[in-house]
Design an enzyme around this catalytic site. Structure first.
Site, PDB file in Angstrom:
ATOM      1  N   ARG A 103     -30.727  -9.998 -17.130  1.00 18.59           N
ATOM      2  CA  ARG A 103     -31.032 -11.301 -17.698  1.00 18.59           C
ATOM      3  C   ARG A 103     -29.828 -12.215 -17.602  1.00 18.59           C
ATOM      4  O   ARG A 103     -28.749 -11.884 -18.070  1.00 18.59           O
ATOM      5  CB  ARG A 103     -31.467 -11.153 -19.163  1.00 18.59           C
ATOM      6  CG  ARG A 103     -31.912 -12.466 -19.785  1.00 18.59           C
ATOM      7  CD  ARG A 103     -32.541 -12.254 -21.142  1.00 18.59           C
ATOM      8  NE  ARG A 103     -31.601 -11.713 -22.114  1.00 18.59           N
ATOM      9  CZ  ARG A 103     -31.911 -11.479 -23.382  1.00 18.59           C
ATOM     10  NH1 ARG A 103     -33.141 -11.694 -23.809  1.00 18.59           N
ATOM     11  NH2 ARG A 103     -31.012 -10.999 -24.216  1.00 18.59           N
ATOM     12  N   ASP A 202     -26.972  -0.957 -24.216  1.00 22.38           N
ATOM     13  CA  ASP A 202     -25.637  -0.677 -24.752  1.00 22.38           C
ATOM     14  C   ASP A 202     -25.670   0.493 -25.732  1.00 22.38           C
ATOM     15  O   ASP A 202     -24.787   1.358 -25.723  1.00 22.38           O
ATOM     16  CB  ASP A 202     -25.083  -1.911 -25.458  1.00 22.38           C
ATOM     17  CG  ASP A 202     -24.577  -2.960 -24.474  1.00 22.38           C
ATOM     18  OD1 ASP A 202     -24.340  -2.609 -23.301  1.00 22.38           O
ATOM     19  OD2 ASP A 202     -24.424  -4.118 -24.883  1.00 22.38           O
TER      20      ASP A 202
END
Length: 208
Positions: A103, A202
């Site tokens: 993104r 993450d």
């Protein structure tokens, strides 16, 4: 919302709470993502076609069922990778095809950087795997790619969806059913789901 299926299973709710917790470490986070992928895929595959077969048990012959359709797993890199192992446990003969999207943090639009689909479709049903359905941009882009490829039946399996992302998918691909553990309140100004669970990639790979 039509064509959106949100699990009401107690195990799903329990495990989703573990994912949301800021105290859940990457190893445990990955384990729970895998477990949730199994539970949600079980719900998403209830309509798979089977054919009747004869099975010899230790005592007698009986009728059984054999999965008729070939399944393709399409994890959206990189966060979707954590869901593959769980689905593979359920359907070890599934093919896995990776589509890489990231993104753009300025425009919040998806940018495709990897696609290794074969020239012709090799599966009957494609399950798109991505933990977060946020803006919907990556999901829509992946569905665009799969339909251009010739995929006839596509389903999206995720963990958490935002109303904005769901609306985006339904606007462009109303025929694609969506399976989720929860629908959250909204997106924030940075395109993250609130309350959400943070960045699923993450948190899986310890890169926060």
């Amino acid at each position: 919302m039509s064509n959106v299926h949100v699990s009401n299973h107690p195990l799903v709710a329990h495990k989703l709470s573990l994912l949301r917790s800021v105290d859940t470490e990457p190893k445990k986070f990955r384990e729970v993502v895998r477990e949730l992928a199994i539970l949600l895929t079980y719900e998403a595959t209830q309509d798979l076609a089977t054919r009747q077969i004869e099975v010899q048990t230790p005592l007698a012959k009986t009728s059984g069922a054999h999965l008729e359709q070939k399944i393709g797993l399409v994890p959206i890199l990189r966060a979707g990778l954590g869901m593959v192992e769980g689905v593979w446990e359920l359907m070890p003969s599934s093919e896995v095809w990776h589509i890489g999207l990231y993104r753009d943090e300025r425009t919040l639009r998806p940018v495709e950087y990897y696609n290794k689909l074969p020239l012709e479709p090799t599966v009957s049903v494609c399950l798109i795997l991505d933990p977060m359905l946020a803006t919907g941009g990556s999901a829509v882009a992946t569905m665009d790619v799969l339909k251009r490829w010739g995929a006839k039946k596509i389903k999206f399996v995720g963990l958490i969806g935002a109303p904005e992302g769901i609306a985006e998918v339904q606007k462009h691909h109303p025929d694609v059913p969506i399976y989720l553990a929860a629908i959250d309140e909204r997106l924030n100004e940075n395109g993250y789901i609130v309350p959400g669970l943070g960045d699923a990639g993450d948190r899986q790979f310890g890169t926060a």
